[in-house]
Structures are given as structure tokens and as C-alpha cells.
Design an enzyme around this catalytic site. Sequence first.
Site: not given
Length: 403
Positions: A255, A233, A304, A217, A344
Site C-alpha cells: 500500500d 492496495f 483492491d 475476503r 468500488c
Amino acid sequence: MTDMNMAQVFLKKKEGRTIKSGGLWVYDNEIDRIEGDPENGSIVAIRDFDGYFMGYGFINQRSRITVRLMSRREDHPVNELLIEKRVRDAWQYRKDTVDTGCCRVIFGEADFLPGIVIDKFSDVLVVESLALGIDRLKPMILDKLQKVLAEDGIQIRGIYERSDAKVREQEGLPRIKGFIGEEFDTKVAIVENGVHYLVDVQDGQKTGFFLDQKYNRAAIARLCPGKKVLDCFTHTGSFALNAACAGASSVLAVDASDVGIAQAEENARLNHVENIMTCQVADVFDLLPELERQGEQYDVVILDPPAFTKSRASIKNAVKGYREINLRGMKLVKDGGYLATCSCSHFMDPELFAKTIAEAARSAHKRLRQVEFRTQACDHPILWANDTSYYLKFYIFQVVDEV
């Protein structure tokens, strides 16, 4: 020496490749025999086919991962001294490497405490326990951690348990969440990279906040002053907030979760950037083509997404998802602008992720200039020989129109 009353797990000949290469798991199909009658969750000694001592670990014959290693040394049995050493080592490592105001203090196998994660949000701990044996050791681990933190003047005012992951069922454990000890306000104020958040440790995703992207970030924030930014996201707004607080001219945070967006808006107000940061509930896969049709262009686009796959079986669909989201994201970046994109999922290995991004770039008729490649923050250490500890892949690219 090994306690003669302790059950012994003997490996088949030519098996145990994981623990022999430095890992911590023994699978059910690697075991030749078990001498003794160990209770699930208890400590056993692990031996090679010829009786050579391999280590101590806790057993669960209900799980495909039948033994999880805790110690490789015969003179280091699993007891209170070993647990305190593991906790002290983990905390010292965080003090050496990260801002400890909020950080992951224990990261399971990577801290040689397999199956448990503990996050520190200011003066609150959030624990997630995923294996039967470590569940039994959890009270001792938490007790030792509070003791070690207190030695540095850190008083923990509350502990919340988020052991509600489905994977616990594979260990024969119930999914549980709730207070350990005294109740407290579960909206916890933290500061990360100078940005303020309220973390919902009770109802937020996982332990309430994704600490692994802390320094990613900050890396993105450097690119955002004066820029028009799209954060996809956004969860509770973390990348968007770093962009807005760094001086972006405008930020759109998107989101699909109503709850996440409500928290993102609350965090925007907390940082006095509500006039810069707009939050929108939308399915990103639907929104990006719509923004493209509207002719929108951004200086910085951040992707993300959640893990599109949690197993090897669904990797093909995951690749399609990552390709599509990167293709759409690139098309929204101005010529010379920047794209931050990540995965991720442990199963989306670095080579496959890079290949998928490259395919998206070709389809979008864009050229990518790599600014940097990053991974998870170092309070989520990557333990070599333990593949699952390396999961986050994070790229920053400059996106250039084909010339």
C-alpha cells in the site's frame, strides 16, 4: 393528511423520474415551484405537477439534490415513530443476513434514511452524515439505534463521528469528526471471518474499516492455503490477513500509505502471521512492473484499489488506471493461478468494468476463466432504482496462459 403548515414542493410536468421509478432524490431542475418558505433541512411534502402526493422528504435548496425522500405514504409523516421503524427494520435485516459482530447497520438510501451511514464495530458505532436534513435527525437515529440494540443485549460503549467528507460542503455543512458523548479508546478490536483487527475509527479511512468486502475476503481465503499471494492496495491488510490466516505460504501486502501499512503490520502480529505476511510501502503502479522485471510470479494476486473515479467526468482516466493495474496483475499470476480484482466506483459500471478487464487480458495474452462474480456484502444492500447503492464489482478469475 399532510400538515397544512408544511411547505409543498411541486414538480414540473413530466419530471420526477427518479422518485417515480422508486428512487429517493428530487433534483433542483425538476422542481416547478415551492409553496411556503421552508427552512433548509426541514421536512416538506412533495407533489406532482397536478397536486398528487408523492412523499415527504427533507429539503436543502443549496444542494443540487434539493429534496431527499423519507416516506412515500401520506399517513406516514416523518416523526419519531417513523425513525424508530426505519432503525428497527435496518437492524432486523442485518440480523437476518450477516454476522452482526461488525457490520454496516444503516446504509443511507438503501435503508430509507438518506444521507447517513452507521457502522458497528463490536460495541462502538461510527456515524457519517452527509446531508443537512439527516444531520438534524442524527441524534434521534442514534438514540433509537442504541435502544434497539440494547433490546438484544448489545450495550454501545461509544460513538464516533466521521462526518469529514468533502461532499458535506455541497450541503452547506462543515466537515467534522469527534466523539458523540463520552470519549473512549478509538482503536477498536474486532473479529471478522475469524481474523482479528484493530480498527482506528478516528484516523482510519472513511469509518475506519471497509466492511463491504467481508465475504469477498472469505471467498479469496479458500484459494490461498499453501499459496504465494500478492495483495495490492492492502489498506490495513484485510485481504492479506485472510490469506495468511487461511494458510498461505507467503503473502506480500502493498500500500502507498505509511499509516495503512503500519496498521497492517500491527494486525499481522495480532494474528501471529508476521512470519508469513510481509508488508511494504510502495506505489502499486510502480511496484508491479518492477516485480515483473524481477521475474516474480504469484499463485494469487488481489487488486483492491481505491475508486479511481468519483465522477462521470474522469471516467476515461479511471478506465486507463483499471486497465493498467489489471494488465500488470495478470502478468504476475502463474499459469493456472488466480486473480481477484474489483472496482468500488459507482461510475465504473459493471459492463464497463468487465470490458476493461477483458481488454487487459488480451493485452497480457492471458485467458480468463471466471470463478465467480460478487458484489458488496449484504449489510450494504443494493436498493433497486437507487443506482448509487450498487457500487462494488468483484471478480475472481483463474488466469491461464494462451494455448
